[in-house]
Each structure stands twice: as C-alpha cells, then as structure tokens.
Enzyme design. Structure first.
Site, PDB file in Angstrom:
ATOM      1  N   ASN A  51       0.968  -1.159   0.225  1.00 54.87           N
ATOM      2  CA  ASN A  51      -0.040  -0.035  -0.124  1.00 54.87           C
ATOM      3  C   ASN A  51       0.907   1.247  -0.035  1.00 54.87           C
ATOM      4  OD1 ASN A  51       0.729  -0.443   2.589  1.00 54.87           O
ATOM      5  ND2 ASN A  51      -1.150   0.167   3.414  1.00 54.87           N
ATOM      6  N   GLU A  60       4.576  -9.081  -3.157  1.00 62.02           N
ATOM      7  CA  GLU A  60       4.576  -9.486  -4.832  1.00 62.02           C
ATOM      8  C   GLU A  60       3.396  -8.551  -5.525  1.00 62.02           C
ATOM      9  OE1 GLU A  60       3.497 -10.427  -1.869  1.00 62.02           O
ATOM     10  OE2 GLU A  60       1.893 -11.661  -1.756  1.00 62.02           O
ATOM     11  N   SER A  87      -0.364  -7.560   7.336  1.00 58.02           N
ATOM     12  CA  SER A  87      -1.484  -8.179   7.938  1.00 58.02           C
ATOM     13  C   SER A  87      -1.182  -8.592   9.290  1.00 58.02           C
ATOM     14  CB  SER A  87      -2.154  -9.020   6.921  1.00 58.02           C
ATOM     15  OG  SER A  87      -1.328 -10.122   6.948  1.00 58.02           O
ATOM     16  N   GLU A 122       4.536  -4.085  12.422  1.00 57.90           N
ATOM     17  CA  GLU A 122       3.620  -3.132  12.095  1.00 57.90           C
ATOM     18  C   GLU A 122       2.704  -3.787  11.585  1.00 57.90           C
ATOM     19  OE1 GLU A 122       4.100  -0.064  13.467  1.00 57.90           O
ATOM     20  OE2 GLU A 122       6.194   0.453  13.413  1.00 57.90           O
ATOM     21  N   CYS A 132      -3.208   1.583   6.694  1.00 61.98           N
ATOM     22  CA  CYS A 132      -3.346   1.028   8.003  1.00 61.98           C
ATOM     23  C   CYS A 132      -4.323   1.876   9.184  1.00 61.98           C
ATOM     24  CB  CYS A 132      -2.121   0.588   8.591  1.00 61.98           C
ATOM     25  SG  CYS A 132      -0.902   1.848   8.496  1.00 61.98           S
TER      26      CYS A 132
HETATM   27  P1  NAD Z   1       0.368  -9.116   4.061  1.00 62.81           P
HETATM   28  O1  NAD Z   1       0.532  -9.373   5.266  1.00 62.81           O
HETATM   29  O2  NAD Z   1      -0.515  -9.983   2.923  1.00 62.81           O
HETATM   30  O3  NAD Z   1       1.706  -9.051   3.230  1.00 62.81           O
HETATM   31  C1  NAD Z   1       2.834  -8.249   3.635  1.00 62.81           C
HETATM   32  C2  NAD Z   1       4.086  -8.820   3.206  1.00 62.81           C
HETATM   33  O4  NAD Z   1       4.201 -10.084   3.742  1.00 62.81           O
HETATM   34  C3  NAD Z   1       4.083  -9.008   1.788  1.00 62.81           C
HETATM   35  O5  NAD Z   1       5.591  -8.774   1.110  1.00 62.81           O
HETATM   36  C4  NAD Z   1       3.857 -10.882   1.629  1.00 62.81           C
HETATM   37  O6  NAD Z   1       4.492 -11.219   0.538  1.00 62.81           O
HETATM   38  C5  NAD Z   1       4.772 -11.255   3.071  1.00 62.81           C
HETATM   39  N1  NAD Z   1       4.105 -12.356   3.661  1.00 62.81           N
HETATM   40  C6  NAD Z   1       2.778 -12.715   3.629  1.00 62.81           C
HETATM   41  N2  NAD Z   1       2.456 -13.743   4.491  1.00 62.81           N
HETATM   42  C7  NAD Z   1       3.934 -14.018   4.887  1.00 62.81           C
HETATM   43  C8  NAD Z   1       4.346 -15.014   5.655  1.00 62.81           C
HETATM   44  N3  NAD Z   1       3.590 -15.846   6.165  1.00 62.81           N
HETATM   45  N4  NAD Z   1       5.548 -14.900   6.179  1.00 62.81           N
HETATM   46  C9  NAD Z   1       6.337 -14.044   5.651  1.00 62.81           C
HETATM   47  N5  NAD Z   1       5.843 -13.216   4.933  1.00 62.81           N
HETATM   48  C10 NAD Z   1       4.705 -13.068   4.568  1.00 62.81           C
HETATM   49  O7  NAD Z   1      -0.177  -7.641   3.937  1.00 62.81           O
HETATM   50  P2  NAD Z   1      -0.539  -6.497   2.815  1.00 62.81           P
HETATM   51  O8  NAD Z   1      -1.562  -7.070   1.942  1.00 62.81           O
HETATM   52  O9  NAD Z   1       0.592  -6.556   1.785  1.00 62.81           O
HETATM   53  O10 NAD Z   1      -0.858  -5.318   3.308  1.00 62.81           O
HETATM   54  C11 NAD Z   1      -2.099  -4.675   3.755  1.00 62.81           C
HETATM   55  C12 NAD Z   1      -1.733  -5.026   5.291  1.00 62.81           C
HETATM   56  O11 NAD Z   1      -0.728  -4.244   6.009  1.00 62.81           O
HETATM   57  C13 NAD Z   1      -3.128  -4.331   6.247  1.00 62.81           C
HETATM   58  O12 NAD Z   1      -3.632  -5.349   7.187  1.00 62.81           O
HETATM   59  C14 NAD Z   1      -2.596  -3.253   6.665  1.00 62.81           C
HETATM   60  O13 NAD Z   1      -3.298  -2.713   7.749  1.00 62.81           O
HETATM   61  C15 NAD Z   1      -0.932  -3.531   7.184  1.00 62.81           C
HETATM   62  N6  NAD Z   1      -0.175  -2.282   7.219  1.00 62.81           N
HETATM   63  C16 NAD Z   1       0.270  -1.873   8.287  1.00 62.81           C
HETATM   64  C17 NAD Z   1       0.924  -0.686   8.422  1.00 62.81           C
HETATM   65  C18 NAD Z   1       1.316  -0.133   9.967  1.00 62.81           C
HETATM   66  O14 NAD Z   1       2.269   0.786   9.701  1.00 62.81           O
HETATM   67  N7  NAD Z   1       0.738  -0.833  11.025  1.00 62.81           N
HETATM   68  C19 NAD Z   1       1.264  -0.172   7.375  1.00 62.81           C
HETATM   69  C20 NAD Z   1       0.797  -0.409   6.191  1.00 62.81           C
HETATM   70  C21 NAD Z   1       0.123  -1.692   6.050  1.00 62.81           C
END
Ligand code: NAD
Length: 446
Positions: A130, A156, A204, A225, A259
C-alpha cells in the site's frame, strides 16, 4: 511462488512487467552475502554510514519522477500521492538515518556503566504494497544506520518499484548491503526461517502471527507493524464540518488502503443526522479513477481478492439492515465507488474487521460509555481519534490504541514513533526509542 512474478496495473489488469521470483533455496546465499556486507559496514563510524546513506538517497532523489510514475502505475495511487511517498523516502531518508545515528550514540548512565548500541547483523525487511517504498524504507533507514545489512522482501504486488528503488540505492551503497528478493509468502517464510537476526515486518496481522511463530525457535528480534480497524468518536459538541471532512478524507485516503484509515465511526445521536448528511455530501464529491486522471481522489483497489473482500463487507452490512445512501455492494471491477454505511452494528464485518477500502461506516450512540466500549472492542489497536469539546481529552485517555488523535488525525509527524497497541503491533519504528530497536543494547561496566 516459482518462476516469473508478473506485476499488473491495478486500474486495467494489464501486465506492466515482470521479475524473477527468488527461488527459496537461494535465500540462504543472499543472507550470507548480506552478512559479509554487514561485517564491513559495521566497521565504519556511524557518521560515515550516514554520509553514504545520504548520497544513496540523493541519487534516488534524482530519479524521483520516474520512481513516482512507476509507483503510481503499479500500485494505483495518483501521481501527487506517489510523488509525496517518494519524497518521504528520498528527502526523509537522510533525516531518518541521522536521527537513528544520534539515538544510537553510546551513553554513560553512571556508576561506571555505559550503554552501547551494536549492530544486530542482517535484518529481513518484509513490506506491503500500500506504501511500497515508504513502508520498506521506514525499516531500511534505521537498520542500515545501526550498522546492519538488509534483505528486503517486497510485496508481490509491487516488485517493480521496489526493485528499481534498490537498484538506484545500490549505485551508491556497498555491494550486498541492501538486497531485494522477490516473491510472495513462500519467499517471506523462507526469509524468516533463514539465518537473519531480525525481522522487521509491515503487513497483516495474520502474516504477523505466522512470522512470530516461525521466528520463535531462534528467538529472532521482531518489529511488526500490523493491521488496524481504527475507530473515530464524534461527540455531541464536535465541530461537525471539521469532523465530517476528516471522516471522509481519512476513510478514503489511498482508496481506504491505509493502515490508519478510519474504519468505523461512533457519532452522538444528537448531531448524527447533520453529521451523516454532511458525510454523504462530501463523499459524493470524491472522484474515482486511474492514477493519471486529473483531480482523481480514489484510485483502483490493488487486486481482485481485496476488491472482493470490500464488496463482501458492504454486502454483509446491507444484509444486516444498514442504510447505504451512497455507493453500495454493486461496484464495477477494480474500483470501489465511495460508500457510506449508516446504522453499523457490532455484528457487521465493517465493525469487526479491517475493510481496507473507501467505505465510511457510521453508528449512532446515546451514551459516551457505549461509544468508548465499542471503539475499544477490537483486538486491533493501531490508531483512534475523537472529535469533540473539552471532554474529548478524557475520552482520548480511555482509547486503546498506540496512536491517538484529538480533533485531528493520528501520527505525530517528524520523528514520532509509529506504534500499534494490542494486536496492531509488536515493537515499532520512529523516535529514538524506535531506532534503538534495530540494534543490540549492551551495558558495559568498567
Ligand atoms: P500481507 O501481510 O498480506 O503481506 C505483507 C508482506 O508479507 C508481503 O510482502 C507478503 O508477501 C509477505 N507475507 C505474507 N505472508 C507471509 C508469511 N507468512 N511470512 C512471511 N512473509 C509473508 O499484507 P498486505 O496485504 O501486503 O498489506 C496490507 C496490510 O498491511 C493491512 O493489514 C494493513 O493494515 C497493514 N499495514 C500496516 C501498517 C502499519 O504501519 N501498521 C502499514 C501498512 C500496512
């Protein structure tokens, strides 16, 4: 994920380009290279490291337009926002590096004891789509400044802009210090289980849980985060215009894919009708379209799964009796038109879960205790805001979140920490305390 990783334009579904997904069995070699680079890097004085980093950010700054266009095309946000994000990284990076170096200076604490902050080694940075550059760099800057090397696993969904950024930085940085690997959760898991010393993750909660479990056998350091489901309370004496403007803008920012987007609003029944009417009027003025459409406010949703989830949340609210004066569950492909949900109840998905789309969901309350209770009823605790008169301060005190806004949004700006409470975070970045999480604290007594 094996083979080629194709990146798509979320506004059209057209492929934009592709990269080679990093074979998981090659990740150990990447980490070995990172460890060798970290050994050299930690030998430099902190000021020397900062100087090198500043040059690298400067170099990236010379390509900021190209990075911003690529970010827009790949992620969908409009060019003004992507330029802002690139500036945050290329202009803010040097400041972040400098602040980290200052926070990590050794300190005497009396009785002959001294605190020192040593590098940890190799930091795995795993980032979401995002804010693909900002989220990655929020961890890259303090990690490198502390004398670590970094292996970035970018999302990805946004491999091209991450790859381009790292390539430009590497025109200046020593070889192996900042490497990128591509792929999805499979590569992420392999990186977490590799020989890295720390994992700095933004994404997430579900992925965060998995990472924590996989990091446990070796007790790897973690900064996470995670997601949010941010509440907003609008009290009876709030400035209605100001509150409505904030509610709409913060629910729709980045097409709601933020987020700390406002996900649920509790408004005092006494002013609810006027507030809701104004929210609908303002929301109706938001323009939806691709990144290069003039004056666009809301871009496409990143992918079909995310689009489907937002529609499911709206449909669930409709089925449970919500009023939907704007938008609704009938949406075109790829986009979600501004949607306002009235009469949100605790059993609705929009109240219980993170929707992550351009949806404003509102519920009326008659007793402020009920509003506070519902605001706190989430297992998330990233941000929370309250709009109101003098008593807003007392309400703010009771909100369970890492970042609180009183008559404004959350996040202190500058070098403030970015921090989640409850299941929205574990560790944090920003501020001297945040910067120190990217180093090993040692107490040396003489
Ligand atoms: P996601 O968790 O699906 O993926 C984030 C990253 O983690 C990607 O690079 C993905 O390939 C990787 N990933 C996924 N599963 C994994 C695992 N089991 N082990 C290791 N790596 C893994 O999240 P998203 O859809 O890319 O982003 C949206 C989420 O991020 C929302 O929940 C949002 O609230 C959160 N977010 C939080 C903040 C914050 O500062 N707290 C900031 C931005 C986004």
């Amino acid at each position: 994920m094996m083979g080629r990783l194709v990146s798509y334009d979320p506004s059209s579904g057209e492929p934009l380009g592709e990269v080679q997904a990093t074979p998981p069995e090659q990740i150990a070699g990447v980490v070995t290279r990172a460890r060798a680079a970290a050994r050299e890097w930690r030998g430099l004085e902190a000021a020397e490291r900062v100087a090198v980093m500043q040059k690298a950010y400067e170099r990236a700054g010379t390509r900021k337009n190209e990075l911003a266009v690529l970010l827009s095309r790949e992620m969908g946000k409009d060019i003004r926002r992507s330029t802002g994000e690139v500036n945050w990284v290329t202009r803010g990076g040097p400041r972040m590096a400098q602040s980290a170096a200052e926070a990590l200076r050794p300190r005497d604490i009396g009785h002959g004891a001294r605190l020192e902050y040593h590098p940890l080694g190799v930091v795995a940075v795993i980032s979401p789509w995002n804010y693909p550059l900002a989220m990655a760099n929020n961890f890259i800057a303090p990690s490198l400044a502390a004398g670590n090397s970094v292996v970035l696993k970018s999302s990805e969904e946004t491999p091209l802009v991450a790859g381009e950024f790292v390539e430009i930085m590497n025109e200046v940085l020593p070889p192996g210090l900042l490497q990128v690997i591509h792929g999805d959760a499979e590569q992420g898991r392999a990186l977490v289980e590799s020989d890295v010393n720390m994992i700095a993750f933004t994404g997430s909660r579900e992925a965060g849980r998995d990472i924590m479990a996989r990091a446990a056998p070796c007790l790897k350091r973690l900064v996470m985060e995670l997601g949010g489901n941010d509440p907003m309370i609008v009290m009876g004496d709030a400035d209605i215009e100001q509150a409505a403007r904030f509610a709409v803008a913060n629910s729709f920012e980045n097409a709601g894919q933020m987020c700390v987007a406002t996900e649920r609003i509790y408004v005092d029944g006494k002013i609810a009708e006027r507030f809701e009417k104004r929210v609908v009027e303002l929301a109706a003025g938001f323009r939806v379209g691709p990144w290069d459409m003039p004056d666009v406010d809301i871009g496409p949703i990143i992918n079909a799964a995310q689009h489907g989830k937002i529609v499911e949340h709206i449909r669930d609210a409709e089925a449970k009796g919500a009023g939907v004066p704007l938008g609704g569950s009938r949406q075109p492909e790829r986009y979600i038109h501004p949607t306002v949900i009235l009469g949100m109840t605790p059993d609705m998905l929009v109240e219980r879960e993170e929707t992550f789309g351009p949806v404003v969901a509102i519920s009326r309350y008659s007793d402020i205790r009920e509003a506070i209770e519902r605001a706190n009823s989430s297992t998330y605790g990233l941000g929370a805001v309250v709009f109101g008169g003098p008593e807003a301060e007392a309400v703010a005190d009771e909100l369970e979140a890492g970042m609180i806004g009183v008559n404004q949004g959350v996040g202190g700006g500058g070098d403030a920490p970015w921090v989640g409470a409850k299941q929205s975070g574990f560790g944090f970045h920003g501020s001297p305390e945040g910067n120190r999480q990217f180093a090993q604290l040692r107490v040396v007594s003489r």
